[in-house]
Every structure is written in structure tokens, then in C-alpha cells.
Design a protein around this motif. Sequence first.
Motif, PDB file in Angstrom:
ATOM      1  N   ALA A 222     -12.816  10.260   5.745  1.00 36.58           N
ATOM      2  CA  ALA A 222     -11.448  10.041   6.206  1.00 36.58           C
ATOM      3  C   ALA A 222     -11.270   8.631   6.762  1.00 36.58           C
ATOM      4  O   ALA A 222     -10.216   8.014   6.568  1.00 36.58           O
TER       5      ALA A 222
ATOM      6  N   PRO B 194      -7.296  10.540   5.579  1.00 37.02           N
ATOM      7  CA  PRO B 194      -7.357  12.002   5.476  1.00 37.02           C
ATOM      8  C   PRO B 194      -6.593  12.557   4.284  1.00 37.02           C
ATOM      9  O   PRO B 194      -7.050  13.494   3.628  1.00 37.02           O
TER      10      PRO B 194
ATOM     11  N   LEU C  31     -10.650  18.384   8.071  1.00 38.45           N
ATOM     12  CA  LEU C  31      -9.614  17.373   8.254  1.00 38.45           C
ATOM     13  C   LEU C  31      -8.239  17.949   8.540  1.00 38.45           C
ATOM     14  O   LEU C  31      -7.356  17.223   9.019  1.00 38.45           O
TER      15      LEU C  31
END
Length: 443
Positions: A108, A113, A157
Motif C-alpha cells: 500500500a 491502497p 487494507l
Amino acid sequence: MMGLMASEKFRTVDTRTAMSSTERGTDAPAGTEETNPGAGRTRAWATRLVVAGILLSALNLRPAITSLGALLEEVRDDLGMSGSVAGLLTSVPPLCFAVFGVTAPRLARRFGPAAVICAGMAAIATGLLIRPYAGGTPGFLAASALALMGIAVSNVLMPVVVKRWFPDRVGSMTGLYSMALALGTSLAAAVTVPLTGALGGSWRSGLAVWAVLAMAAVLPWLPLVRDRGTAPAPSRQRTAATAEQHAPLRMARSRTAWALAVFFGLQATAAYITMGWMPQIFRDAGVPAGTAGVLLAVTMVMGVPLAFVIPRVATRLPHQGPIALVLGVCGLAGYAGLYFAPAAGAWAWALLLGVSNCAFPLALTMVGMRARSGPGVAQLSAFAQSTGYLISIPGPLLVGVLYQRSGGWGLPIALMAALMVPQMLMGVLAGRNRTVEEEAAVR
């Protein structure tokens, strides 16, 4: 996912201002969007895309597992799997979540992300599409691992995305996300068997069709893949927040992080045993295959309303331990029912185990409550989920071995009930009102 503070009403961050500078990669002053209506409209559309992406992604985080649980007997017979190998198959999800989930924060930071979740949804779609036709058990396992890799990074995430885009609505978005996850889980369990019949009776078609839902989840993230930033704090808060957000954390030093990781691992053990083996428990007790799939769906669908309620309640309590205790007691009652009267009280046991499985949204909620900053949430989420899924790996495999060696479900169910006791204890410890920054900051 997570509730961030004791009450959402104390969060007053302006999300429109928070993300505008991210999209440009600069520190724009507050009020820029008010003087640029086009930027405000762009931000509004981006927010809608994020909401759609969160919901569609959540729908895809469990069908790869529960659809297989509904057809496990057919897959075993066709591929020639033993009980032990089938147990290994039910252990693959937590193994992949542990191995690949720990890479999510690093990915990320490099790609953003949104891009990582987009790639994760594409991996799910690809894995589900080729899994039934890969040929033999090794190919089936490899394709399953590809799909589960996509699920793993998205698992970690999703709390980060929610906190960055909706800092003032964490509890509500957590509940919405958890509801969609529970809905996808129960939908796959309920309709896989009848859908397989409608598609010609082949288990391969019944499993492959879920790739279509994963393909749909890719689309909302595509316009967002170039957004690599995070939502910065408002300018009046930025100076104070920066030092805390960038302070390195050593999660292994935090008792709270360990308690949350073990709680996460034990609830995951119960969940994957349930998703992988509960239909077989009912079928061995004389329940028809279609009804067994519906019973699993009932267990999963209990998470739809409760997954919305539990995060909102948890964020308003100073201690989340009582919720963990109530869920654990429901689990013990459900396992007792499976042991003594699996067919006679099947619907009641399915309901009780469905309530118990809502330890998952509770765990995700506590991830957000036990860290103060976005980077802290990302690190705690990766630590708790990766460590937790490692802890959960032996459970489904051990159930398969015990089932094959004993020839019945008495010992496996006793094991499930025994594991519920430390889960309740760790839930009480993880629910204490403290943060990992207090315990894990490098000094």
C-alpha cells in the motif's frame, strides 16, 4: 474493521478537505474545494466510487471459502481427497491470509491502497475462474491460493481505506462493510448448491460462477488506482498528528496487540472450521445436502444485522470484553447442541453459531479502537490479522484428522468448544481501553 474512538460524534474531520490535497499530492489549504466547484464534484464522485468499491470488495471476501464448503463432498469425491487433505484445504485460507496479509502495508505504501485492493479483486476473479478446471488437487490448491492472496491483502487494507476516506464515520462504514461481508458469505453458502443444479449439476460450474462477482468488484477501484496518498489531518491538526503518525511501532512489545492477535486467531479458527466443516457435520447427521448449505447460510447471514450493530455498540463502550463474553457463550451453546442433537436442533445451533461468529466484526472494530493513527491502524491490522491467521491454521486441519481417525464428530466438536474459552479470555484483554501507541512506540 474498526470503531475509532469511544463515540463517533466526537469526530469532526471534514473529509472533503481531507482528501483534496491527497488527490493532487500537495498540501492544499482548507477551503480550496469551496472555490473550485469542479474539484468538489470530483471528490464526491471519488467518494461514491470508494463506497461502491468497499461494498463490492466485502461481498467477495468469503464466497471463495463458503461456496467450497457447500460442495466439499463433491470436490473430495471427484478429486480423490482424503479427510486429511480436505482438512488441509480448509486450512489454506488462514495460511494465505497470514503469509500474504503481512505484505499489504508495504504494498500500500508503494502503490496505494486502492491499487492493491484492485489487484486483489482481480486475483480473486482469476483464481476462482481457473480453480475448478486446474486439474487435480495440486492445481486446485494453487488456484485457491491465488484467490486467497487477493482476499488477504484486501482484508488488511479495508480498515485503512475506511479510516482514510471516512474518518468521521468509521463505525457506520465498518458496520456497512461487515454487513456486506456477511451477506456475501451467506449468499455463497445458500445458493451454491441450487446454482450448481441450475448450471447442469457440475460442481466446477457452481464454483467458477463466483468469479463474475469478483470481476464486478474490480471496476470501482480502476479510476482510483493512481491515488497513492492518504487523507491528511486538517491543517490545524497536522503538526500535532505528524509526529505520532510516523512514530515507529513494535507490535511485539504490546500486550494489547498480542491479545487482539490471539483473539483474532481463535475466532478465525472457529469461523473457518464452521465454513469448511459445518455442512458436512449436518450431512453426516442425516440432513440433506441442500438443507445443510442453507443451514450454513443461516449461520453466515446472522452476521448481516449483527455486523452492523456490534461495531456501533462497541465504539460506545469503554470496554468491549462483555461483548466477547456474550458471543463466546453463544458459541459454547451451539457446539453443545451439535454434539448432543445435531439434526434435531439444527436450526437453533446454526443461529447460535451465527451469533458467535460475529466475533469477527468485533475484532475488526477493536483494531481501530486500539490504535490512534492511520499508520498505527495499518500496522496493528497487519500484525493482528497475520499473526491471528497463523494461529488459526492448525484448527481446520486438526478437525479433519480427528474426524478421519475417530470416525465421528464428537472429538472435533469438543475441540471447537474448548477453544472458545481462551477466545473469550483474549477478547476481554483486547477490549481494555488502551492503545498500542502507549505500549509499542520505539523509545
